[in-house]
Scaffold this motif. Structure first.
Motif, mmCIF file in Angstrom:
data_model
loop_
_atom_site.group_PDB
_atom_site.id
_atom_site.type_symbol
_atom_site.label_atom_id
_atom_site.label_comp_id
_atom_site.label_asym_id
_atom_site.label_seq_id
_atom_site.Cartn_x
_atom_site.Cartn_y
_atom_site.Cartn_z
ATOM 1 N N LYS A 274 0.864 -1.186 0.000
ATOM 2 C CA LYS A 274 0.000 0.000 0.000
ATOM 3 C C LYS A 274 0.893 1.226 0.000
ATOM 4 O O LYS A 274 0.993 1.965 0.992
ATOM 5 N N VAL A 275 1.566 1.427 -1.119
ATOM 6 C CA VAL A 275 2.648 2.405 -1.213
ATOM 7 C C VAL A 275 2.196 3.818 -0.868
ATOM 8 O O VAL A 275 2.829 4.510 -0.055
ATOM 9 N N GLU A 276 1.124 4.266 -1.467
ATOM 10 C CA GLU A 276 0.683 5.648 -1.243
ATOM 11 C C GLU A 276 0.248 5.856 0.205
ATOM 12 O O GLU A 276 0.518 6.897 0.805
ATOM 13 N N ASN A 277 -0.429 4.858 0.771
ATOM 14 C CA ASN A 277 -0.860 4.968 2.162
ATOM 15 C C ASN A 277 0.333 4.997 3.103
ATOM 16 O O ASN A 277 0.367 5.780 4.070
ATOM 17 N N THR A 278 1.321 4.170 2.832
ATOM 18 C CA THR A 278 2.518 4.140 3.679
ATOM 19 C C THR A 278 3.293 5.446 3.557
ATOM 20 O O THR A 278 3.796 5.981 4.557
ATOM 21 N N LYS A 279 3.381 5.982 2.359
ATOM 22 C CA LYS A 279 4.057 7.270 2.185
ATOM 23 C C LYS A 279 3.332 8.367 2.967
ATOM 24 O O LYS A 279 3.966 9.187 3.652
ATOM 25 N N ALA A 280 2.012 8.380 2.897
ATOM 26 C CA ALA A 280 1.229 9.378 3.629
ATOM 27 C C ALA A 280 1.390 9.212 5.137
ATOM 28 O O ALA A 280 1.478 10.197 5.883
#
Length: 334
Positions: A274-280
């Motif tokens: 969950k790349v975008e969620n982890t970045k956020a």
């Protein structure tokens, strides 16, 4: 700046301003030597092989955290991290310009909230003997690091210890003995280098009551430490970071005010797929710690971002199946 006139001559005085300490952005990367030994290859986004430490440095990281087990097995995932291996890796990381945190587990393998097992060699010791072994181990590792030329900026006395450590002797069911152990660790570190900041580390960074319970007891036992370390994993409490980040912010502020200590998120992680969620999640965590008053928020460290799941089985890494860093780590660039 002040302006003074002396015999008609203008004299300009510039006050000395102390630069705020650099914010620590980094990761626990203790698996790296074992990953390399088993042949795992790390790649940059253009497909070229590259030193994993350089890949992390390119993404804004300036700090590494390395764990130490007492007498570990040779299992690549739950062993290693002996004194000798940790010192060798610390030397390598420091040569690349990384700041250093050492994390003592005081066990032969993982120590965390669900298990704080004594090292096999310490199992039959009396409490006084255990406390001395605890001090001697800490002093020995820190002395060896110093002799190797490694400057440790922070040292954790125990890993995620809301229930204490070296069970049952150092359990929170016996705070007097736990307080003695924590102070033994503090004394051992300061005997090697008084400038090192000693961290005491508790999990569930968004759980304010858990931290108050632990650190109120620590205060009652006159435990000495410099920094409160927090883990922050929304995944393990089955919530999204958007549901817990406000609680983390509140807890960080409460800890600074209530205990007059600096704070640091020494472990954070999100789901690798969950790349975008982890970045956020990372951006929000870094923002929360940076925003604390008087530079009391020291930094944020990811736990084993390079521990790609096909090698480690760990789903909260931040690495892609092709051996490249997850774009989520770009959160550390700012």
């Amino acid at each position: 700046m002040r302006k003074l006139f002396f015999n008609g001559i203008l004299i300009v005085l510039f006050s000395t301003v102390a630069w705020a300490q650099e914010f620590a952005k980094g990761a626990d990367v203790s698996w790296v030597p074992q990953m390399e030994a088993t042949g795992y290859q790390f790649y940059d986004t253009d497909g070229t092989k590259k030193d994993v430490l350089q890949l992390l440095k390119d993404r804004g990281m300036n700090t590494v955290r390395l764990r130490v087990f007492v007498n570990p097995s040779d299992d690549p995932r739950s062993g290693h991290c002996s004194k000798e291996e940790t010192v060798a890796f610390a030397v390598r990381a420091q040569k690349m310009g990384f700041r250093m945190m050492i994390n003592f587990h005081y066990s032969d393998s993982w120590a965390d909230p669900s298990k704080q097992n004594k090292p096999e060699a310490w199992k039959n010791l009396s409490f006084d003997q255990l406390a001395q072994a605890f001090y001697d181990h800490t002093f020995d590792v820190m002395t060896t690091l110093k002799k190797a030329g490694v400057t440790s900026e922070w040292v954790q006395i125990g890993n995620e210890i809301p229930g204490g450590m070296l069970w049952p002797d150092g359990s929170t069911d016996n705070w007097k003995q736990l307080g003695i152990l924590l102070n033994k660790g503090y004394d051992a570190v300061k005997a090697v280098d008084k400038q090192i900041k000693v961290i005491v580390h508790v999990d569930e960074g968004d759980n304010i009551q858990k931290f108050r319970t632990f650190f109120d007891n620590a205060t009652a036992q006159k435990v000495q430490y410099d920094v409160i370390g927090l883990s922050y994993y929304p995944f393990w409490v089955k919530k999204d970071y958007t549901e817990t980040i406000a609680n983390l912010e509140s807890n960080l502020k409460d800890l600074i005010t209530r205990y007059q200590k600096e704070v640091m998120v020494v472990e954070v992680g999100g789901e690798y797929d969950k790349v975008e969620n982890t970045k956020a999640l990372l951006e929000a965590t870094i923002k929360a710690v940076r925003a604390l008053p008087d530079n009391k928020g020291l930094g944020v460290l990811y736990w084993e971002p390079q521990g790609e799941k096909s090698w480690s089985g760990y789903s909260l890494s931040a690495w892609l199946p092709n051996g490249q860093p997850s774009p989520a780590l770009d959160a550390f660039k700012n």
